[in-house]
Design a protein around this motif. Structure first.
Motif, short mmCIF file in Angstrom:
data_model
loop_
_atom_site.label_atom_id
_atom_site.label_comp_id
_atom_site.label_asym_id
_atom_site.label_seq_id
_atom_site.Cartn_x
_atom_site.Cartn_y
_atom_site.Cartn_z
N ALA A 133 78.98 61.36 30.78
CA ALA A 133 79.24 62.71 31.28
C ALA A 133 77.94 63.48 31.47
CB ALA A 133 80.17 63.45 30.33
N LEU A 134 76.99 63.29 30.56
CA LEU A 134 75.70 63.96 30.68
C LEU A 134 74.91 63.44 31.89
CD1 LEU A 134 74.63 64.03 26.93
CD2 LEU A 134 75.27 66.00 28.33
N LEU A 135 75.07 62.15 32.18
CA LEU A 135 74.34 61.58 33.31
C LEU A 135 74.77 62.18 34.64
CD1 LEU A 135 74.06 57.79 32.43
CD2 LEU A 135 72.28 59.55 32.32
N ARG A 136 76.01 62.61 34.76
CA ARG A 136 76.47 63.25 35.99
C ARG A 136 75.64 64.49 36.29
NH1 ARG A 136 81.14 62.29 38.37
NH2 ARG A 136 81.57 64.50 38.76
N PHE A 137 75.33 65.24 35.24
CA PHE A 137 74.51 66.44 35.41
C PHE A 137 73.07 66.05 35.78
CE2 PHE A 137 78.02 67.95 32.90
CZ PHE A 137 78.21 69.26 33.30
N LYS A 138 72.51 65.08 35.06
CA LYS A 138 71.13 64.69 35.33
C LYS A 138 70.96 64.14 36.74
CE LYS A 138 68.25 63.69 32.23
NZ LYS A 138 67.35 63.07 31.23
N HIS A 139 71.93 63.38 37.21
CA HIS A 139 71.84 62.84 38.56
C HIS A 139 71.90 63.96 39.60
CE1 HIS A 139 73.30 58.57 37.23
NE2 HIS A 139 72.06 58.82 36.88
N ALA A 140 72.75 64.94 39.36
CA ALA A 140 72.84 66.07 40.30
C ALA A 140 71.51 66.81 40.36
CB ALA A 140 73.96 67.01 39.87
N TYR A 141 70.89 67.02 39.22
CA TYR A 141 69.61 67.72 39.18
C TYR A 141 68.53 66.90 39.89
CZ TYR A 141 71.84 70.48 35.47
OH TYR A 141 72.70 71.28 34.75
N ARG A 142 68.52 65.61 39.62
CA ARG A 142 67.48 64.78 40.23
C ARG A 142 67.64 64.72 41.74
NH1 ARG A 142 67.23 58.67 38.46
NH2 ARG A 142 69.11 58.66 39.75
N GLN A 143 68.87 64.61 42.23
CA GLN A 143 69.10 64.56 43.67
C GLN A 143 68.64 65.85 44.35
OE1 GLN A 143 73.26 63.68 44.09
NE2 GLN A 143 73.04 61.56 43.38
N ALA A 144 68.67 66.95 43.62
CA ALA A 144 68.23 68.22 44.17
C ALA A 144 66.73 68.46 43.95
CB ALA A 144 69.03 69.37 43.55
N GLY A 145 66.06 67.49 43.32
CA GLY A 145 64.62 67.61 43.09
C GLY A 145 64.24 68.45 41.90
N MET A 146 65.18 68.69 40.98
CA MET A 146 64.88 69.50 39.80
C MET A 146 64.56 68.59 38.63
SD MET A 146 67.14 72.52 38.00
CE MET A 146 67.98 71.60 36.72
N ALA A 147 63.37 68.76 38.05
CA ALA A 147 62.93 67.93 36.94
C ALA A 147 63.44 68.51 35.62
CB ALA A 147 61.41 67.84 36.92
N MET A 148 63.75 67.61 34.68
CA MET A 148 64.17 68.01 33.34
C MET A 148 63.43 67.18 32.31
SD MET A 148 68.25 68.58 33.08
CE MET A 148 67.98 68.78 31.32
N VAL B 73 68.95 76.56 42.89
CA VAL B 73 68.51 75.25 43.38
C VAL B 73 69.48 74.65 44.39
CG1 VAL B 73 67.82 72.90 42.74
CG2 VAL B 73 67.26 74.81 41.22
N ASP B 74 70.71 74.40 43.98
CA ASP B 74 71.69 73.73 44.84
C ASP B 74 73.06 74.35 44.58
OD1 ASP B 74 73.54 71.96 46.05
OD2 ASP B 74 72.16 70.27 45.84
N GLN B 75 73.44 75.28 45.45
CA GLN B 75 74.70 76.00 45.24
C GLN B 75 75.90 75.07 45.27
OE1 GLN B 75 76.96 76.89 48.14
NE2 GLN B 75 78.46 77.52 46.62
N LEU B 76 75.94 74.13 46.21
CA LEU B 76 77.11 73.27 46.35
C LEU B 76 77.28 72.35 45.15
CD1 LEU B 76 76.95 72.31 50.15
CD2 LEU B 76 78.55 73.86 49.01
N GLN B 77 76.21 71.68 44.76
CA GLN B 77 76.29 70.78 43.61
C GLN B 77 76.53 71.56 42.32
OE1 GLN B 77 76.89 67.66 43.94
NE2 GLN B 77 74.97 66.51 43.85
N GLY B 78 75.88 72.70 42.19
CA GLY B 78 76.07 73.51 41.00
C GLY B 78 77.48 74.02 40.87
N GLU B 79 78.04 74.50 41.98
CA GLU B 79 79.42 74.97 41.94
C GLU B 79 80.39 73.83 41.66
OE1 GLU B 79 82.49 77.86 44.41
OE2 GLU B 79 80.63 77.21 45.35
#
Length: 223
Positions: free
Chosen positions: A108-123, A142-148
């Motif tokens: 479940a956590l990886l879903r968030f990390k993948h969304a961030y990485r696809q948008a170019g946001m480093a964590m 950063v990414d309204q569609l993915q974030g929503e």
């Protein structure tokens, strides 16, 4: 804790534009994070921004900011810790409600990390990506569609969080209610899931989350 009642919450306003939703998410991200001196210094700016929003989200934010701006900073910090760090049913990590500290939470956590990485946001590897203020900041800036999408997938969790905060008399309940007003209305399936989560509580299995929070695609490439 008393049994949580499934009381009504604001219905999404048809007049709420994408820009208004992003402004609300940005404000809520700051208010739901630890009350730092920087955030306290911005209360006037946040209130000014909130006045431009539709009433369904404006009222709870302004009510919170009025109390927030007058409170003692030490008391605010103590209240924040007591509210979010000491109570399992008021956790700001979205996947915790369904998975607790268990191995199943890793995917479940990886879903968030993948969304961030696809948008170019480093964590950083030491950060859990399902932290609600972080998700809100991502959606707002950063990414309204993915974030929503991430927020919408966790409407039952957000509603349970709101109910838990409301049950304890926390002013933070209004901030979460404003977030929910920007998302799809709760469904019958959501309502059943909320009842299940409220009855069961987060699973308990202390295994340590760091290995499971890491993205396996990046392991071995760290500097």
């Amino acid at each position: 804790m008393r049994t949580l009642a499934l009381s009504r919450r604001p219905v999404r306003s048809a007049a709420l534009s994408v820009r208004e939703a992003r402004v609300l998410w940005r404000i809520a991200a700051l208010l739901l994070d630890y009350p730092s001196p920087q955030t306290l210094a911005m209360t006037g700016q946040l209130a000014a921004a909130a006045t431009e929003l539709p009433a369904v989200v404006r009222a709870p934010i302004l009510d919170f900011l009025e109390e927030f701006s007058c409170a003692d900073p030490l008391q605010l910090a103590a209240r924040y810790v007591e509210t979010f760090d000491m109570r399992r049913r008021a956790c700001l990590h979205l996947t915790y409600y369904a998975y607790g500290d268990t191995r199943k939470r890793g995917m479940a956590l990886l879903r968030f990390k993948h969304a961030y990485r696809q948008a170019g946001m480093a964590m950083g590897d030491d950060e859990l990506p399902d932290y609600l203020p972080l998700v809100l900041e991502f959606a707002a800036t950063v990414d309204q569609l993915q974030g929503e999408r991430l927020l919408s997938e966790h409407v039952p969790v957000l509603e349970l969080l709101r109910l838990s905060l409301l049950d304890s008399g926390s002013p933070y309940a209004g901030v979460v209610a404003a977030i929910l007003a920007t998302l799809p209305a709760i469904s019958g399936a959501d309502r059943r899931r909320i009842a299940e989560l409220a009855a069961q509580g987060p699973p308990d299995e202390d295994v340590g989350l760091e290995p499971f929070a890491m993205d396996p695609l990046t392991v071995g490439s760290r500097r």
